[in-house]
Design a protein around this motif. Sequence first.
Motif, PDB file in Angstrom:
ATOM      1  N   THR A 196       0.829  -1.214   0.000  1.00 38.11           N
ATOM      2  CA  THR A 196       0.000   0.000   0.000  1.00 38.11           C
ATOM      3  C   THR A 196       0.860   1.261   0.000  1.00 38.11           C
ATOM      4  OG1 THR A 196      -0.175  -0.231   2.416  1.00 38.11           O
ATOM      5  CG2 THR A 196      -2.009  -1.040   1.096  1.00 38.11           C
ATOM      6  N   THR A 197       2.006   1.218   0.679  1.00 40.27           N
ATOM      7  CA  THR A 197       2.921   2.368   0.670  1.00 40.27           C
ATOM      8  C   THR A 197       3.398   2.661  -0.748  1.00 40.27           C
ATOM      9  OG1 THR A 197       3.677   1.884   2.925  1.00 40.27           O
ATOM     10  CG2 THR A 197       5.097   3.274   1.554  1.00 40.27           C
ATOM     11  N   ARG A 198       3.783   1.604  -1.468  1.00 41.72           N
ATOM     12  CA  ARG A 198       4.240   1.786  -2.854  1.00 41.72           C
ATOM     13  C   ARG A 198       3.140   2.346  -3.743  1.00 41.72           C
ATOM     14  NH1 ARG A 198       4.554  -3.485  -5.898  1.00 41.72           N
ATOM     15  NH2 ARG A 198       2.461  -2.822  -6.488  1.00 41.72           N
ATOM     16  N   GLU A 199       1.933   1.811  -3.619  1.00 40.45           N
ATOM     17  CA  GLU A 199       0.832   2.261  -4.470  1.00 40.45           C
ATOM     18  C   GLU A 199       0.485   3.722  -4.214  1.00 40.45           C
ATOM     19  OE1 GLU A 199      -0.892  -0.296  -6.871  1.00 40.45           O
ATOM     20  OE2 GLU A 199       1.245  -0.371  -6.464  1.00 40.45           O
ATOM     21  N   ILE A 200       0.451   4.122  -2.948  1.00 39.34           N
ATOM     22  CA  ILE A 200       0.126   5.512  -2.620  1.00 39.34           C
ATOM     23  C   ILE A 200       1.211   6.452  -3.141  1.00 39.34           C
ATOM     24  CG2 ILE A 200      -0.155   7.158  -0.717  1.00 39.34           C
ATOM     25  CD1 ILE A 200      -1.476   4.893   0.868  1.00 39.34           C
ATOM     26  N   MET A 201       2.474   6.092  -2.957  1.00 38.02           N
ATOM     27  CA  MET A 201       3.572   6.947  -3.414  1.00 38.02           C
ATOM     28  C   MET A 201       3.557   7.087  -4.933  1.00 38.02           C
ATOM     29  SD  MET A 201       5.234   8.193  -0.862  1.00 38.02           S
ATOM     30  CE  MET A 201       6.568   8.884  -1.828  1.00 38.02           C
ATOM     31  N   LEU A 202       3.364   5.965  -5.635  1.00 38.28           N
ATOM     32  CA  LEU A 202       3.419   6.003  -7.098  1.00 38.28           C
ATOM     33  C   LEU A 202       2.200   6.688  -7.708  1.00 38.28           C
ATOM     34  CD1 LEU A 202       4.834   2.545  -8.255  1.00 38.28           C
ATOM     35  CD2 LEU A 202       5.953   4.766  -8.331  1.00 38.28           C
ATOM     36  N   LEU A 203       1.014   6.334  -7.230  1.00 44.17           N
ATOM     37  CA  LEU A 203      -0.212   6.762  -7.891  1.00 44.17           C
ATOM     38  C   LEU A 203      -0.622   8.183  -7.546  1.00 44.17           C
ATOM     39  CD1 LEU A 203      -2.323   3.499  -7.605  1.00 44.17           C
ATOM     40  CD2 LEU A 203      -1.213   4.411  -9.630  1.00 44.17           C
ATOM     41  N   GLU A 204      -0.356   8.628  -6.324  1.00 47.67           N
ATOM     42  CA  GLU A 204      -0.863   9.945  -5.947  1.00 47.67           C
ATOM     43  C   GLU A 204       0.203  10.899  -5.434  1.00 47.67           C
ATOM     44  OE1 GLU A 204      -3.665  11.700  -6.323  1.00 47.67           O
ATOM     45  OE2 GLU A 204      -4.165  10.047  -7.635  1.00 47.67           O
ATOM     46  N   PHE A 205       0.966  10.480  -4.429  1.00 43.53           N
ATOM     47  CA  PHE A 205       1.832  11.476  -3.796  1.00 43.53           C
ATOM     48  C   PHE A 205       2.900  12.015  -4.732  1.00 43.53           C
ATOM     49  CE2 PHE A 205       5.563  12.930  -1.570  1.00 43.53           C
ATOM     50  CZ  PHE A 205       5.007  13.882  -0.722  1.00 43.53           C
TER      51      PHE A 205
ATOM     52  N   MET B  98       4.191   3.772 -12.878  1.00 39.47           N
ATOM     53  CA  MET B  98       5.264   4.766 -12.876  1.00 39.47           C
ATOM     54  C   MET B  98       5.109   5.713 -14.056  1.00 39.47           C
ATOM     55  SD  MET B  98       7.856   5.402 -10.885  1.00 39.47           S
ATOM     56  CE  MET B  98       8.497   7.070 -10.998  1.00 39.47           C
ATOM     57  N   TRP B  99       4.814   5.139 -15.227  1.00 37.74           N
ATOM     58  CA  TRP B  99       4.594   5.977 -16.406  1.00 37.74           C
ATOM     59  C   TRP B  99       3.359   6.850 -16.237  1.00 37.74           C
ATOM     60  CZ3 TRP B  99       8.301   6.836 -19.610  1.00 37.74           C
ATOM     61  CH2 TRP B  99       9.277   5.860 -19.851  1.00 37.74           C
ATOM     62  N   MET B 100       2.338   6.321 -15.596  1.00 37.42           N
ATOM     63  CA  MET B 100       1.128   7.082 -15.346  1.00 37.42           C
ATOM     64  C   MET B 100       1.422   8.291 -14.463  1.00 37.42           C
ATOM     65  SD  MET B 100      -2.402   5.498 -13.908  1.00 37.42           S
ATOM     66  CE  MET B 100      -3.156   6.329 -12.543  1.00 37.42           C
ATOM     67  N   SER B 101       2.246   8.095 -13.458  1.00 40.56           N
ATOM     68  CA  SER B 101       2.629   9.185 -12.578  1.00 40.56           C
ATOM     69  C   SER B 101       3.407  10.265 -13.331  1.00 40.56           C
ATOM     70  CB  SER B 101       3.476   8.635 -11.422  1.00 40.56           C
ATOM     71  OG  SER B 101       3.808   9.634 -10.505  1.00 40.56           O
ATOM     72  N   ILE B 102       4.294   9.851 -14.236  1.00 43.08           N
ATOM     73  CA  ILE B 102       5.089  10.807 -15.016  1.00 43.08           C
ATOM     74  C   ILE B 102       4.205  11.576 -15.996  1.00 43.08           C
ATOM     75  CG2 ILE B 102       6.897  10.982 -16.779  1.00 43.08           C
ATOM     76  CD1 ILE B 102       8.327   8.676 -15.345  1.00 43.08           C
ATOM     77  N   ILE B 103       3.280  10.871 -16.652  1.00 44.12           N
ATOM     78  CA  ILE B 103       2.369  11.532 -17.598  1.00 44.12           C
ATOM     79  C   ILE B 103       1.505  12.575 -16.888  1.00 44.12           C
ATOM     80  CG2 ILE B 103       0.388  11.173 -19.130  1.00 44.12           C
ATOM     81  CD1 ILE B 103       1.614   8.401 -19.789  1.00 44.12           C
ATOM     82  N   LYS B 104       0.958  12.203 -15.742  1.00 44.24           N
ATOM     83  CA  LYS B 104       0.154  13.151 -14.971  1.00 44.24           C
ATOM     84  C   LYS B 104       0.973  14.364 -14.556  1.00 44.24           C
ATOM     85  CE  LYS B 104      -2.289  11.406 -11.611  1.00 44.24           C
ATOM     86  NZ  LYS B 104      -2.678  10.515 -10.491  1.00 44.24           N
TER      87      LYS B 104
END
Length: 248
Positions: free
Chosen positions: A81-90, A189-195
């Motif tokens: 969950t820590t990884r998902e929160i960091m990658l997807l939102e924070f 990771m790519w989704m985070s960069i695109i956003k």
Amino acid sequence: MIVLKYLAILGRYLIVMGRTFSVPEKMRMFFKSYVKEMAQLGVNSIGIVLLISFFIGAVICIQMKLNIQSPWMPRWVSGYTTREIMLLEFSSSIMCLILAGKVGSNIASELGTMRVTQQIDALEIMGVNSASYLILPKIMGMMTIMPFLVIFSSATGILGAYATAYVGHVLAPDDLTLGLQHSFKPWFMWMSIIKSQFFAFIISSVPAFCGYTVEGGSVNVGKASTDAVVTSSVLILFSDVFLTQLLS
């Protein structure tokens, strides 16, 4: 009347952006400004990004362990969950909200001061496209450096999680590692960069518009700086909803 007011502001913004995205008159001057803005807006923000990401990663890991972990769940859930929160939102959305306050106020106050001291008017009199000359390097510089800030933020957040494992003994490092590796999807990771690219455009173009079009004296520069931060933050949150839905 309020709708017409915001439509008028949107029209002025599009006009300024239309002038901004024109071919630079002197590529050598543009490249020099581009490198300078990339260092000023992006590189100088690395410190605060690393500091905040480290402690946020640590706090998220502790909260996940205390509130989610139970005998009914695997021990690696906290790391996952820590990884998902960091990658997807924070690392994209929340970090850009923080940068909107630092970078946005800087851009708006700089261009606003140039406007009220008539430096922008002087550029226009000399026949220089002031919008392209002043704003385009800021936008391009911010959009160039933002993917690196996202990667640094994600990596530092994970280091913060490991700090809680090794120093705070909140959970076993092996369980954290297992959770971080569980069902990893590179697309996140790519989704985070695109956003972050969309957010970088917002936190550079909107404050630039607010500062570039400021009217009045020094008091209005402060107001424009505040409006730039608030507007950028709202637009980031608003676009985050659509980008997350679109890219998921």
